[in-house]
Enzyme design. Structure first.
Site, PDB file in Angstrom:
ATOM      1  N   GLU A  31      79.341  54.433 -24.401  1.00  0.00           N
ATOM      2  CA  GLU A  31      79.485  55.805 -24.884  1.00  0.00           C
ATOM      3  C   GLU A  31      78.314  56.124 -25.822  1.00  0.00           C
ATOM      4  O   GLU A  31      78.046  55.377 -26.751  1.00  0.00           O
ATOM      5  CB  GLU A  31      80.832  55.959 -25.604  1.00  0.00           C
ATOM      6  CG  GLU A  31      81.003  57.212 -26.410  1.00  0.00           C
ATOM      7  CD  GLU A  31      80.788  58.517 -25.625  1.00  0.00           C
ATOM      8  OE1 GLU A  31      81.414  58.697 -24.579  1.00  0.00           O
ATOM      9  OE2 GLU A  31      79.961  59.356 -26.092  1.00  0.00           O
ATOM     10  N   THR A  40      83.909  66.894 -24.014  1.00  0.00           N
ATOM     11  CA  THR A  40      84.841  67.986 -23.707  1.00  0.00           C
ATOM     12  C   THR A  40      86.281  67.636 -24.101  1.00  0.00           C
ATOM     13  O   THR A  40      87.071  68.515 -24.430  1.00  0.00           O
ATOM     14  CB  THR A  40      84.760  68.304 -22.198  1.00  0.00           C
ATOM     15  OG1 THR A  40      83.435  68.771 -21.945  1.00  0.00           O
ATOM     16  CG2 THR A  40      85.747  69.361 -21.783  1.00  0.00           C
ATOM     17  N   ILE A  47      96.630  71.702 -23.086  1.00  0.00           N
ATOM     18  CA  ILE A  47      97.812  72.054 -22.294  1.00  0.00           C
ATOM     19  C   ILE A  47      98.044  71.011 -21.198  1.00  0.00           C
ATOM     20  O   ILE A  47      97.101  70.592 -20.518  1.00  0.00           O
ATOM     21  CB  ILE A  47      97.613  73.440 -21.614  1.00  0.00           C
ATOM     22  CG1 ILE A  47      97.190  74.507 -22.632  1.00  0.00           C
ATOM     23  CG2 ILE A  47      98.872  73.853 -20.845  1.00  0.00           C
ATOM     24  CD1 ILE A  47      98.110  74.706 -23.788  1.00  0.00           C
ATOM     25  N   HIS A  49      99.298  71.068 -17.885  1.00  0.00           N
ATOM     26  CA  HIS A  49      99.619  72.114 -16.910  1.00  0.00           C
ATOM     27  C   HIS A  49     100.729  71.672 -15.962  1.00  0.00           C
ATOM     28  O   HIS A  49     100.787  70.501 -15.564  1.00  0.00           O
ATOM     29  CB  HIS A  49      98.367  72.473 -16.111  1.00  0.00           C
ATOM     30  CG  HIS A  49      97.344  73.183 -16.954  1.00  0.00           C
ATOM     31  ND1 HIS A  49      97.461  74.505 -17.293  1.00  0.00           N
ATOM     32  CD2 HIS A  49      96.217  72.736 -17.563  1.00  0.00           C
ATOM     33  CE1 HIS A  49      96.435  74.858 -18.056  1.00  0.00           C
ATOM     34  NE2 HIS A  49      95.662  73.794 -18.239  1.00  0.00           N
ATOM     35  N   GLU A 336      86.879  69.319 -14.584  1.00  0.00           N
ATOM     36  CA  GLU A 336      87.164  70.484 -15.425  1.00  0.00           C
ATOM     37  C   GLU A 336      88.689  70.586 -15.572  1.00  0.00           C
ATOM     38  O   GLU A 336      89.421  69.660 -15.238  1.00  0.00           O
ATOM     39  CB  GLU A 336      86.544  71.743 -14.807  1.00  0.00           C
ATOM     40  CG  GLU A 336      86.995  72.033 -13.406  1.00  0.00           C
ATOM     41  CD  GLU A 336      86.286  73.242 -12.798  1.00  0.00           C
ATOM     42  OE1 GLU A 336      85.752  74.079 -13.531  1.00  0.00           O
ATOM     43  OE2 GLU A 336      86.279  73.347 -11.557  1.00  0.00           O
ATOM     44  N   SER A 337      89.197  71.706 -16.057  1.00  0.00           N
ATOM     45  CA  SER A 337      90.637  71.834 -16.215  1.00  0.00           C
ATOM     46  C   SER A 337      91.312  71.720 -14.841  1.00  0.00           C
ATOM     47  O   SER A 337      90.763  72.242 -13.868  1.00  0.00           O
ATOM     48  CB  SER A 337      90.967  73.187 -16.848  1.00  0.00           C
ATOM     49  OG  SER A 337      92.319  73.242 -17.176  1.00  0.00           O
ATOM     50  N   CYS A 401      96.277  69.883 -47.458  1.00  0.00           N
ATOM     51  CA  CYS A 401      96.708  70.860 -46.434  1.00  0.00           C
ATOM     52  C   CYS A 401      97.628  70.198 -45.405  1.00  0.00           C
ATOM     53  O   CYS A 401      98.624  70.768 -44.987  1.00  0.00           O
ATOM     54  CB  CYS A 401      95.513  71.433 -45.696  1.00  0.00           C
ATOM     55  SG  CYS A 401      94.299  72.236 -46.725  1.00  0.00           S
TER      56      CYS A 401
HETATM   57  C1  LIG Z   1      87.522  75.316 -22.648  1.00  0.00           C
HETATM   58  C2  LIG Z   1      88.276  74.196 -21.977  1.00  0.00           C
HETATM   59  C3  LIG Z   1      89.657  74.207 -21.908  1.00  0.00           C
HETATM   60  C4  LIG Z   1      90.347  73.201 -21.268  1.00  0.00           C
HETATM   61  N1  LIG Z   1      91.702  73.177 -21.326  1.00  0.00           N
HETATM   62  C5  LIG Z   1      92.376  72.199 -20.707  1.00  0.00           C
HETATM   63  C6  LIG Z   1      93.786  72.140 -20.794  1.00  0.00           C
HETATM   64  O1  LIG Z   1      94.411  72.895 -21.510  1.00  0.00           O
HETATM   65  N2  LIG Z   1      94.428  71.199 -20.070  1.00  0.00           N
HETATM   66  C7  LIG Z   1      93.768  70.333 -19.285  1.00  0.00           C
HETATM   67  O2  LIG Z   1      94.423  69.562 -18.608  1.00  0.00           O
HETATM   68  N3  LIG Z   1      92.422  70.312 -19.238  1.00  0.00           N
HETATM   69  C8  LIG Z   1      91.718  71.207 -19.951  1.00  0.00           C
HETATM   70  N4  LIG Z   1      90.362  71.208 -19.939  1.00  0.00           N
HETATM   71  C9  LIG Z   1      89.677  70.176 -19.196  1.00  0.00           C
HETATM   72  C10 LIG Z   1      89.588  68.866 -19.963  1.00  0.00           C
HETATM   73  O3  LIG Z   1      89.264  69.085 -21.309  1.00  0.00           O
HETATM   74  C11 LIG Z   1      88.528  68.004 -19.292  1.00  0.00           C
HETATM   75  O4  LIG Z   1      88.832  67.918 -17.925  1.00  0.00           O
HETATM   76  C12 LIG Z   1      88.456  66.604 -19.844  1.00  0.00           C
HETATM   77  O5  LIG Z   1      88.409  66.606 -21.249  1.00  0.00           O
HETATM   78  C13 LIG Z   1      87.225  65.921 -19.282  1.00  0.00           C
HETATM   79  O6  LIG Z   1      87.167  64.625 -19.800  1.00  0.00           O
HETATM   80  P1  LIG Z   1      86.013  63.654 -19.381  1.00  0.00           P
HETATM   81  O7  LIG Z   1      86.327  62.346 -19.979  1.00  0.00           O
HETATM   82  O8  LIG Z   1      85.806  63.731 -17.909  1.00  0.00           O
HETATM   83  O9  LIG Z   1      84.693  64.289 -20.043  1.00  0.00           O
HETATM   84  P2  LIG Z   1      84.216  64.217 -21.567  1.00  0.00           P
HETATM   85  O10 LIG Z   1      85.336  64.317 -22.511  1.00  0.00           O
HETATM   86  O11 LIG Z   1      83.118  65.209 -21.714  1.00  0.00           O
HETATM   87  O12 LIG Z   1      83.638  62.754 -21.697  1.00  0.00           O
HETATM   88  C14 LIG Z   1      82.390  62.378 -21.177  1.00  0.00           C
HETATM   89  C15 LIG Z   1      81.783  61.364 -22.118  1.00  0.00           C
HETATM   90  O13 LIG Z   1      80.571  60.863 -21.558  1.00  0.00           O
HETATM   91  C16 LIG Z   1      79.669  60.628 -22.621  1.00  0.00           C
HETATM   92  N5  LIG Z   1      78.307  60.587 -22.095  1.00  0.00           N
HETATM   93  C17 LIG Z   1      77.607  61.593 -21.541  1.00  0.00           C
HETATM   94  N6  LIG Z   1      76.359  61.177 -21.255  1.00  0.00           N
HETATM   95  C18 LIG Z   1      76.285  59.874 -21.602  1.00  0.00           C
HETATM   96  C19 LIG Z   1      75.263  58.898 -21.567  1.00  0.00           C
HETATM   97  N7  LIG Z   1      74.019  59.187 -21.134  1.00  0.00           N
HETATM   98  N8  LIG Z   1      75.531  57.652 -21.984  1.00  0.00           N
HETATM   99  C20 LIG Z   1      76.763  57.330 -22.476  1.00  0.00           C
HETATM  100  N9  LIG Z   1      77.756  58.235 -22.570  1.00  0.00           N
HETATM  101  C21 LIG Z   1      77.534  59.479 -22.138  1.00  0.00           C
HETATM  102  C22 LIG Z   1      79.918  61.822 -23.535  1.00  0.00           C
HETATM  103  O14 LIG Z   1      79.434  61.599 -24.846  1.00  0.00           O
HETATM  104  C23 LIG Z   1      81.413  61.971 -23.464  1.00  0.00           C
HETATM  105  O15 LIG Z   1      82.069  61.264 -24.506  1.00  0.00           O
HETATM  106  C24 LIG Z   1      89.640  72.173 -20.621  1.00  0.00           C
HETATM  107  C25 LIG Z   1      88.249  72.144 -20.715  1.00  0.00           C
HETATM  108  C26 LIG Z   1      87.575  73.128 -21.421  1.00  0.00           C
HETATM  109  C27 LIG Z   1      86.106  73.049 -21.586  1.00  0.00           C
END
Ligand SMILES: Cc1cc2nc3c(=O)[nH]c(=O)nc-3n(C[C@H](O)[C@H](O)[C@H](O)COP(=O)(O)OP(=O)(O)OC[C@H]3O[C@@H](n4cnc5c(N)ncnc54)[C@H](O)[C@@H]3O)c2cc1C
Length: 472
Positions: A31, A40, A47, A49, A336-337, A401
């Site tokens: 990471e 993200t 939520i 869903h 994504e979501s 708080c």
């Molecule tokens: C506005 C918004 C609202 C949402 N609402 C919801 C919701 O209500 N319910 C729901 O189910 N989903 C929701 N989602 C979707 C959900 O948040 C994401 O699908 C989820 O968090 C994605 O997780 P991830 O681990 O795939 O990505 P991330 O959390 O982005 O993790 C990716 C990781 O990779 C690391 N990384 C990137 N590049 C490198 C590198 N070169 N070397 C090492 N590490 C690296 C990053 O630092 C990061 O920690 C929402 C998303 C958004 C943006």
């Protein structure tokens, strides 16, 4: 040589790591940030869903339903906040009823239970603060809310306890195919592995495209939010959506698991994969559109605003599986979501793929349960007395708080994969999450971190990297 290396410690990477930690393999997570949950996964609606949104037959639809079901038992095993508060999708005009019916049918096809359309009279009882414009809604009793940090940190801690290595502050720069698997060149040296899991969020296309001829393209789709203080927390009890648009599920108004009120997100495609700034126009849109659902939203009660980036892939579905032309390279891309909701199911699904590629035995000593940080704010009088008797640091309130004590902060620092930054403490204990947004407690948290980690005060950061504090 590792068996499996996961790139990215967001909720997807940590869910995969936790599932893999039950097997006899050498597994690591790389990471780039100084903590888990810095992408993200820290900036979304939180939520869970119900599963009526995704097109039937898609990966999103299947994993949404499974993730929703798994979330409840997982929250008990790993002790993170989750509530099944139910959700409503509001319809504001007769012309919208067709779309509401469509969602209902889609949800039924996806296997979502308990869905029904409710009319204005019943809605007035379910949610008294809904605006007069609302004429009907789709009610989904299986919708829920979760603490996104709580979920991600719990998955990571449990994976770590079961032997997965977490290499933080380790940025992957390049991936090269080698005979036995892959070589990963990082800011902390070279790692070799048989299998790669690409869970790098908005950067997952970059890594995929380094080794595959079938290119992916991820567009960061920004969503901005306003978070209201706890005096607004009871304004609605369900998660209140509006009928979705082509960009997503529209602006929602929802309680959070900690009793705040969340309004957002916007949806705007941008080019910058780091573009998490909020904008005046974005926040105005959030309030205007939110007020369509619930009437007046007093701006004076907003305690913070933030933005997150959806990893939108052009195919409009999650890209999960072994890349066609790169054996042992597994994408968890375009999450994504509802990626947060799906995370437990994504972990399960990816662990199955890896079991086919690189079979391994289950560990007899796998520890499936984890206890979260004891929260003085939610404890009864006797429990508090007991904790203070065992450790007087539980009597020293640091964040007024949110009622967070020194004892809780010390626990957050010393547990597996403990906090090393002020934000790390905040996400584990809620110190700094309240009305004053850490104005009063941050200096004390810095002191405690320095003392407990044996570091100089000047070395403590807000969130790693160059985010130092001015100490005079
Ligand atoms: C506005 C918004 C609202 C949402 N609402 C919801 C919701 O209500 N319910 C729901 O189910 N989903 C929701 N989602 C979707 C959900 O948040 C994401 O699908 C989820 O968090 C994605 O997780 P991830 O681990 O795939 O990505 P991330 O959390 O982005 O993790 C990716 C990781 O990779 C690391 N990384 C990137 N590049 C490198 C590198 N070169 N070397 C090492 N590490 C690296 C990053 O630092 C990061 O920690 C929402 C998303 C958004 C943006």
């Amino acid at each position: 040589m590792y068996d499996v290396i996961i790139i990215g410690a967001g909720v997807s990477g940590c869910a995969v790591a936790r599932e893999l930690s039950a097997y006899k393999r050498k597994t690591a997570v790389l990471e780039r940030s100084s903590d888990v949950c810095e992408g993200t996964s820290k900036a979304n609606s939180g939520i869970v869903h119900a599963g009526y949104d995704a097109k039937p037959g898609t990966r999103k639809a299947a994993l949404n339903l499974r993730g929703n079901i798994l979330m409840e038992s997982l929250s008990k095993q790993l002790d993170f906040p989750f509530q099944r508060n139910g959700s409503l999708v509001l319809c504001f005009e007769e012309a919208g009823r067709g779309k509401l019916e469509e969602l209902l049918e889609r949800g039924k096809e996806n296997g979502v239970e308990g869905l029904r359309i409710v009319e204005r009279e019943e809605l007035a009882v379910l949610e008294p603060n809904l605006s007069d414009r609302v004429i009907a809604a789709l009610y989904a009793p299986t919708g829920g809310i979760v603490c996104p940090f709580g979920l991600t940190i719990a998955l990571a801690e449990n994976a770590s306890v079961n032997g997965v290595e977490f290499h933080l502050d380790t940025e992957v720069n390049k991936i090269v195919k080698i005979e036995e698997g892959y070589r990963l060149e990082t800011s902390k040296g070279v790692f070799r592995t048989k299998v790669v899991v690409n869970a790098a969020g908005v950067y997952a296309d970059v890594f995929h495209n380094m080794i595959s001829g079938h290119k992916l393209h991820i567009t960061p789709r920004k969503g901005e939010y306003c978070l209201f203080d706890k005096t607004m927390g009871g304004y609605v009890s369900h998660t209140v959506f509006q009928l979705p648009t082509k960009y997503g599920k529209g602006i929602l108004v929802s309680p959070t698991v900690h009793g705040n009120l969340l309004v957002g997100p916007t949806a705007e495609d941008i080019a910058d994969k780091e573009g998490v700034n909020t904008t005046a126009s974005g926040l105005e849109t959030v309030l205007e559109r939110g007020e369509m659902s619930v009437g007046h939203l007093p701006a004076g009660k907003i305690i913070t605003s933030f933005a997150g980036l959806r990893a939108h892939e052009e195919g409009n579905d999650f890209v999960i599986g072994e890349a066609e032309d790169a054996k042992g390279f597994i994408d968890v891309a375009g999450i994504e979501s509802p990626g947060l909701t799906c995370a437990p199911a994504i972990g399960e699904y990816v662990a199955g793929i890896i079991q086919d590629i690189l079979p391994a035995e289950r560990k007899e000593d796998f520890i499936g349960e984890r206890k979260g940080i004891f929260g003085m704010w939610e404890a009864g009088h006797e429990e508090r007395k007991k904790m203070i008797h065992e450790n007087p640091a539980y009597a020293n309130v640091i964040c007024r708080c949110e009622l967070v004590t020194e004892g809780e902060i010390m626990d957050a620092i010393h547990r597996p994969l403990g906090a090393t930054t002020v934000d790390g403490v905040k996400r584990r204990t809620r110190a700094g999450m309240g009305r004053c947004q850490s104005g009063f407690c941050a200096p004390k948290v810095v002191e405690i971190l320095a003392r407990e980690l044996g570091r100089d005060i000047g070395e403590i950061t807000k969130a790693g990297g160059n985010s130092g504090f001015l100490t005079r």
